[in-house]
Design an enzyme around this catalytic site. Structure first.
Site, PDB file in Angstrom:
ATOM      1  N   ALA A  84     -29.022  -7.983 -20.455  1.00  0.00           N
ATOM      2  CA  ALA A  84     -30.373  -8.507 -20.662  1.00  0.00           C
ATOM      3  C   ALA A  84     -30.608  -9.865 -20.010  1.00  0.00           C
ATOM      4  CB  ALA A  84     -30.676  -8.598 -22.157  1.00  0.00           C
ATOM      5  N   ASN A  93     -18.313  -7.503 -22.008  1.00  0.00           N
ATOM      6  CA  ASN A  93     -18.216  -6.507 -20.938  1.00  0.00           C
ATOM      7  C   ASN A  93     -18.255  -5.138 -21.606  1.00  0.00           C
ATOM      8  OD1 ASN A  93     -17.578  -4.774 -18.887  1.00  0.00           O
ATOM      9  ND2 ASN A  93     -15.634  -5.736 -18.356  1.00  0.00           N
ATOM     10  N   ASN A  99     -28.903  -0.938 -21.309  1.00  0.00           N
ATOM     11  CA  ASN A  99     -29.494  -1.235 -20.012  1.00  0.00           C
ATOM     12  C   ASN A  99     -28.478  -1.695 -18.981  1.00  0.00           C
ATOM     13  OD1 ASN A  99     -31.795  -2.287 -18.149  1.00  0.00           O
ATOM     14  ND2 ASN A  99     -30.539  -4.092 -18.540  1.00  0.00           N
ATOM     15  N   SER A 115     -32.278   6.566 -14.737  1.00  0.00           N
ATOM     16  CA  SER A 115     -32.922   6.309 -13.452  1.00  0.00           C
ATOM     17  C   SER A 115     -33.435   7.611 -12.878  1.00  0.00           C
ATOM     18  CB  SER A 115     -31.930   5.682 -12.468  1.00  0.00           C
ATOM     19  OG  SER A 115     -32.473   5.637 -11.162  1.00  0.00           O
ATOM     20  N   TYR A 143     -23.756   6.001  -8.588  1.00  0.00           N
ATOM     21  CA  TYR A 143     -24.866   5.556  -9.439  1.00  0.00           C
ATOM     22  C   TYR A 143     -25.642   6.752  -9.991  1.00  0.00           C
ATOM     23  CZ  TYR A 143     -29.073   2.941 -10.814  1.00  0.00           C
ATOM     24  OH  TYR A 143     -30.115   2.383 -11.515  1.00  0.00           O
ATOM     25  N   LYS A 184     -26.092   7.912 -13.939  1.00  0.00           N
ATOM     26  CA  LYS A 184     -27.398   7.992 -14.586  1.00  0.00           C
ATOM     27  C   LYS A 184     -27.712   9.419 -15.044  1.00  0.00           C
ATOM     28  CE  LYS A 184     -28.519   3.651 -14.286  1.00  0.00           C
ATOM     29  NZ  LYS A 184     -28.675   2.811 -15.484  1.00  0.00           N
TER      30      LYS A 184
END
Length: 246
Positions: free
Chosen positions: A12, A62, A89, A141, A154, A158
């Site tokens: 964040a 982490n 997120n 995503s 990636y 997702k």
């Protein structure tokens, strides 16, 4: 709207995560601003929230590390007694063509983007089950739906997050816990702002609405999913992408 609620937002300190943290705090939630790298960025988000009259605290973890995540969650619950809203997120990219992608870059992205969400849900779900309420929102995503050349790691992370969302939603639906995913498209961030005008024009040409979204567009949907008006919605993947994945 969220008065009395405690929200934990991972990653964040910048971008979408910071917009989500600010939005939830603006609507009454006490927000834990999680970060891994830059304490300065996270503290800046907290300072902005407090200037606007909200309540927030920056806490480092982490999330890709199972044991560290467990310690982090225990510390949050010890101090705040509960977490009502979890927004997964935290995410990284290590883009490359599949023929050139290293094992380290593949693992790093999966560990943060997918395992990180698993870690947080795993360690927080027992508390939410006990209180028989909770909102879990995973930031996926459009790449996890459509795929994207040069982003096999990636996109896989997702897409995996979508599967995780639906599976956990089925497990927890009977306990009063909603689990949903948000799938952003191209969002106006620091990275896209540094693109050339030609590159931006080409990017916008891929979007039916002809423009990139903002971090606030994502935060608006997260706010809805975190509040009571979404109580009968679970296991869903909602795209905020200007029509890319329709």
């Amino acid at each position: 709207m969220l008065t009395g609620k405690v929200a934990l937002v991972t990653g964040a300190g910048r971008g979408i995560g910071s917009a989500v943290a600010r939005m939830l705090a603006k609507n009454g939630a006490t927000v834990i601003v999680n970060y891994n790298g830059s304490r300065e960025s996270a503290e800046a988000v907290v300072a902005g929230i407090e200037r606007d009259g909200g309540s927030a605290e920056a806490m480092q973890c982490n999330v890709s590390d199972f044991a560290s995540s467990e310690t982090f969650v225990k510390a949050v619950l010890e101090k705040y007694k509960k977490v009502d809203i979890l927004v997964n997120n935290a995410g990284i990219t290590r883009d490359n063509l599949i023929m050139r992608m290293s094992e380290e870059d593949y693992d790093a992205v999966l560990d943060t983007n997918l395992k990180g969400a698993f870690n947080m849900i795993r360690h927080l779900s027992r508390s939410m089950v006990r209180q028989r309420s909770g909102k879990i929102i995973n930031i996926s995503s459009v790449s996890g739906i459509l795929g994207n050349a040069g982003q096999s790691n990636y996109s896989a992370s997702k897409a995996g997050l979508i599967g995780l969302t639906r599976s956990v939603a089925r497990e927890l639906a009977g306990r009063g816990i909603n689990v949903n995913a948000v799938a952003p498209g191209f969002i106006d961030t620091d990275m896209t702002r540094n693109m050339t005008e030609e590159a931006k024009k080409a990017l916008n040409g891929m979007i039916p609405m002809g423009k990139m979204g903002s971090a606030e567009d994502i935060a608006d949907l997260v706010l809805f999913l975190a509040g009571e008006h979404s109580d009968y919605i679970t296991g869903q993947v909602i795209c905020v992408d200007g029509g890319m994945a329709m």
